[in-house]
Write a protein that holds these residues in place. Structure first.
Motif, mmCIF file in Angstrom:
data_model
loop_
_atom_site.group_PDB
_atom_site.id
_atom_site.type_symbol
_atom_site.label_atom_id
_atom_site.label_comp_id
_atom_site.label_asym_id
_atom_site.label_seq_id
_atom_site.Cartn_x
_atom_site.Cartn_y
_atom_site.Cartn_z
ATOM 1 N N VAL A 280 70.663 -33.522 24.805
ATOM 2 C CA VAL A 280 70.016 -33.554 23.965
ATOM 3 C C VAL A 280 70.045 -32.390 22.667
ATOM 4 O O VAL A 280 69.090 -31.801 23.314
ATOM 5 C CB VAL A 280 68.769 -34.666 23.201
ATOM 6 N N TYR A 281 69.965 -31.633 21.776
ATOM 7 C CA TYR A 281 70.289 -31.216 20.958
ATOM 8 C C TYR A 281 68.335 -30.881 21.089
ATOM 9 O O TYR A 281 67.684 -32.123 20.567
ATOM 10 C CB TYR A 281 70.408 -31.070 18.975
ATOM 11 N N PRO A 282 67.542 -29.481 20.962
ATOM 12 C CA PRO A 282 66.469 -29.104 21.023
ATOM 13 C C PRO A 282 65.528 -30.157 19.911
ATOM 14 O O PRO A 282 64.452 -29.956 19.716
ATOM 15 C CB PRO A 282 66.499 -27.683 21.163
ATOM 16 N N ASP A 283 66.219 -29.641 18.757
ATOM 17 C CA ASP A 283 65.443 -30.318 17.383
ATOM 18 C C ASP A 283 65.416 -31.540 17.381
ATOM 19 O O ASP A 283 64.254 -32.729 17.022
ATOM 20 C CB ASP A 283 65.826 -29.632 15.991
ATOM 21 N N ASN A 284 65.997 -32.189 18.275
ATOM 22 C CA ASN A 284 66.288 -33.572 17.748
ATOM 23 C C ASN A 284 65.199 -34.602 19.143
ATOM 24 O O ASN A 284 65.332 -35.811 19.454
ATOM 25 C CB ASN A 284 67.775 -34.323 17.566
ATOM 26 N N ARG A 285 65.334 -33.494 19.947
ATOM 27 C CA ARG A 285 64.450 -34.112 21.529
ATOM 28 C C ARG A 285 63.626 -35.091 21.281
ATOM 29 O O ARG A 285 63.292 -35.888 22.085
ATOM 30 C CB ARG A 285 64.488 -33.110 22.862
ATOM 31 N N LEU A 286 62.664 -34.240 21.058
ATOM 32 C CA LEU A 286 60.920 -34.749 20.344
ATOM 33 C C LEU A 286 61.781 -36.323 19.640
ATOM 34 O O LEU A 286 60.856 -37.221 20.458
ATOM 35 C CB LEU A 286 59.962 -34.330 19.684
ATOM 36 N N GLU A 287 61.949 -36.848 18.832
ATOM 37 C CA GLU A 287 62.572 -37.795 18.215
ATOM 38 C C GLU A 287 63.452 -38.746 18.897
ATOM 39 O O GLU A 287 62.904 -39.976 18.663
ATOM 40 C CB GLU A 287 63.535 -37.852 17.462
ATOM 41 N N ARG A 291 62.193 -42.739 19.977
ATOM 42 C CA ARG A 291 62.777 -43.087 20.352
ATOM 43 C C ARG A 291 63.106 -44.533 21.318
ATOM 44 O O ARG A 291 63.274 -45.927 21.891
ATOM 45 C CB ARG A 291 63.856 -43.658 19.466
ATOM 46 N N PHE A 292 63.375 -43.697 21.880
ATOM 47 C CA PHE A 292 64.044 -44.143 23.600
ATOM 48 C C PHE A 292 62.800 -44.674 24.450
ATOM 49 O O PHE A 292 62.632 -46.206 25.425
ATOM 50 C CB PHE A 292 64.589 -42.973 24.460
ATOM 51 N N LEU A 313 56.166 -33.826 26.666
ATOM 52 C CA LEU A 313 57.364 -34.071 27.586
ATOM 53 C C LEU A 313 58.473 -33.411 26.985
ATOM 54 O O LEU A 313 59.240 -33.073 28.010
ATOM 55 C CB LEU A 313 57.696 -35.833 28.068
ATOM 56 N N ALA A 314 58.486 -32.979 25.790
ATOM 57 C CA ALA A 314 59.750 -32.423 25.245
ATOM 58 C C ALA A 314 59.839 -30.922 25.642
ATOM 59 O O ALA A 314 60.616 -30.282 25.514
ATOM 60 C CB ALA A 314 59.411 -32.552 23.700
#
Length: 617
Positions: A280-287, A291-292, A313-314
């Motif tokens: 996942v792209y780093p900026d979108n990893r937390l989101e 969601r997961f 975790l991110a």
């Protein structure tokens, strides 16, 4: 066991001696069966899910980056069925019959597999004529012939029996490729004779292994029986090899120790979730994680088990990915060497779970030669097979003649992980630097390196060999063998239970040392007896005894004067009585050894790095 089951192999053997492409002898239902183990595609077909989605996988980050794969798959083993009756899954790995020519041990006829009588589902054909006349009423099963053809590109084919026998003109057997006879009529290979019963042509097998004999023979067929429909063109001349010869299969094995900060804990705990999270792209990893976790209860369970929030975790995943960029794939061992020589207290508790070392004081008896003795209380090593060679041992991963394990490049390779213990010995770098500057040492090392370079050029043509055989490499390798043999005497380990890992580079380099360790899944690797021999109170005496034992060999003066070692091993003073160990314990197949570099020679005692130790004791 099903009637077409051939037998069992140890899991560890499938990434070494009996990897894909190797010829293995089995005992079938009544007779011997020889087969070549099929390629990696059959692993996915027989044991789904395919690739890294399978549960039987391991990770080793540094090794993955070097071999450019996403992970490693363990040699699959059948899982028990869900019926609760203890029956194993019917799926098995595949072996393809090879050689295809078989021989009747009673009448000495040889012929292709489809020429013999057989029963449905039974992989062991039999001779119908001899069975009918057999007084015991038992079937006379045919056995694989002893000669096959192989080339340096890894191809494999049956021996050309009809070409060798030289049929007389007009012989029907030459056109129909019928039965021949192979019989031993005298001593040695010259006494083995092949004969055509139709035209009476006969020829001894004398000279069959001579290159001159095949210089004008047919080119290699390019057959790769371990890969389905994957034969290729080859311009080399094949060479006859005995089916069980050691040079028929040399696995190309790469390995790495799990060392801080690249221990596999986070990735192993995340399992199959690691790949989607890491991609996942780093900026979108937390989101993505949040969601997961809200949609997948299993993933939420994994996160709770880690005791981390989504944000933590991110951050951990990003740290792992940044560490991956720091891995130096050119020399994985340098990082290991630095870990052994660094402070043992630098790793945290989680990292020490896979890599626990304890530094010892250099024994006073040998402190002028050795700077570091480290007890490796706990080690984890991953060994992966990435190809194989035939005829000649592999020299480097970049060599063009390394045969492939699959038709196309897969994102994984076979590997096993082993845990054990060991002793790391680091030589005094200042002493090594001064020793390897001695003219006599440099000249002796140059001779070995020139022999190796000449042999490499004969096999590969023009170009530079992939490595330089330095004096410190010969020293560290020979010292490792000498200490290993002494350990088998003093701590009770069998010689096959120990292995070496060499840390030695070119003249003036950063590394000069070796690790002797147990890397086995059985009890030999976990009892703690080896690492205890690394205590200062014990190791000093052990090292002195090892060097003292190497001063004289029962084959001297022939051994010390280089009259015992095989030229193909690029060794000098080395033989089975003093230095050689089982090939499973040696990284170099017992090549590049020289006892003279350790203890000197009668005419030139100053050649030996440990000559002063012998004078002292």
């Amino acid at each position: 066991m099903a009637r077409n089951d051939l037998g069992e192999l140890r899991r560890a053997a499938l990434v070494s001696t009996f990897g894909p492409g190797s010829v293995v002898d089995f005992r079938g239902s009544g007779g011997a069966v020889s087969g070549v183990l099929a390629g990696l595609e059959t692993w996915d077909e027989a044991f789904p899910p395919a690739g890294l989605a399978h549960s039987q996988t391991v990770t080793e980050r540094r090794l993955q980056k070097k071999l450019q794969v996403g992970g490693f798959r363990l040699p699959p083993v059948p899982e028990s069925s869900s019926s609760g009756q203890g029956k194993e899954d019917s799926k098995r790995l595949v072996a393809v019959r090879f050689p295809n020519w078989l021989q009747c041990p009673k009448c000495n006829k040889i012929g292709e597999a489809n020429s013999w009588a057989s029963l449905p589902g039974n992989p062991t054909p039999y001779c119908g004529e001899c069975t009918r006349t057999n007084e015991t009423g038992q079937r006379v099963h045919v056995i694989p012939v002893r000669f096959v053809m192989a080339c340096e590109n890894g191809h494999l084919d049956d021996f050309p029996w009809h070409y060798w026998v030289r049929h007389k003109d007009g012989c029907r057997n030459a056109r129909q490729r019928g039965f021949l006879e192979l019989k031993s009529e005298g001593a040695g290979i010259a006494g083995v004779v092949v004969r055509c019963p139709e035209c009476g042509a006969r020829r001894s097998m004398e000279g069959v292994f001579s290159k001159k004999m095949w210089a004008n023979g047919p080119n290699c067929s390019g057959k790769r029986p371990w890969l389905e429909d994957a034969d290729e063109e080859c311009a080399l001349k094949p060479m006859p090899v005995q089916r069980g010869a050691s040079n028929l299969y040399f696995p190309v094995v790469e390995s790495a120790l799990s060392i801080p900060p690249w221990t596999p804990n986070l990735r192993e705990k995340l399992g199959n979730y690691w790949a989607p999270l890491a991609n996942v792209y780093p900026d979108n990893r937390l989101e993505f994680i949040e969601r997961f976790a809200s949609t997948d209860p299993s993933f939420k369970y994994v996160i709770d088990g880690l005791g981390k929030t989504a944000t933590e975790l991110a951050e951990l995943i990003e740290m792992e990915l940044q560490l991956d960029k720091e891995i130096d794939i050119d020399d994985l061992r340098l990082a290991e060497y630095k870990q052994f020589r660094a402070s043992a207290a630098s790793a945290d508790d989680e990292e020490r779970f896979e890599f626990e070392i304890r530094r010892e004081e250099a024994p006073s008896a040998v402190e002028f030669l050795i700077s570091d003795v480290v007890r490796a209380v706990r080690l984890r090593q991953v060994q992966a097979i990435c190809g194989f060679t035939r005829i000649n041992p592999p020299g480097d991963l970049e060599e063009s003649n390394i045969a492939q394990l699959s038709k196309t490049k897969l994102p994984w390779l076979p590997a096993v992980e082993v845990r054990g213990e060991g002793i790391f010995v680091g030589l005094d770098l200042e002493q090594v630097d001064a020793w390897e500057q001695r003219p006599i040492v440099r000249e002796r090392a140059r001779q070995v390196n020139d022999d190796y370079a000449r042999a490499w050029e004969e096999r590969n043509g023009e170009g530079n060999p992939p490595r330089v055989i330095s004096a410190r490499f010969l020293l560290c390798h020979t010292l490792s063998h000498i200490v290993m043999k002494q350990l088998t005497l003093e701590c009770g380990y069998s010689s096959s239970a120990l292995q070496e890992r060499l840390y030695a580079d070119v003249e003036g380099g950063e590394m000069a040392g070796f690790l002797i360790y147990t890397a086995t899944s059985d009890a030999d690797g976990t009892l703690g007896g080896l690492q205890r021999q690394g205590r200062s109170s014990r190791f000093g005496e052990l090292f002195v005894n090892a060097v003292g034992s190497a001063e004289w060999c029962s084959s001297d003066p022939l051994c010390i004067e280089d009259l015992m070692g095989a030229s193909a091993s690029f060794s000098r003073s080395a033989c089975h009585a003093c230095v050689l160990v089982p090939e499973t314990a040696c990284e170099e197949f017992n090549h590049f050894l020289d006892r003279g570099m350790v203890v000197g020679t009668p005419d030139e005692p100053q050649l030996g790095y440990c000559a002063s130790l012998l004078e002292k004791y």
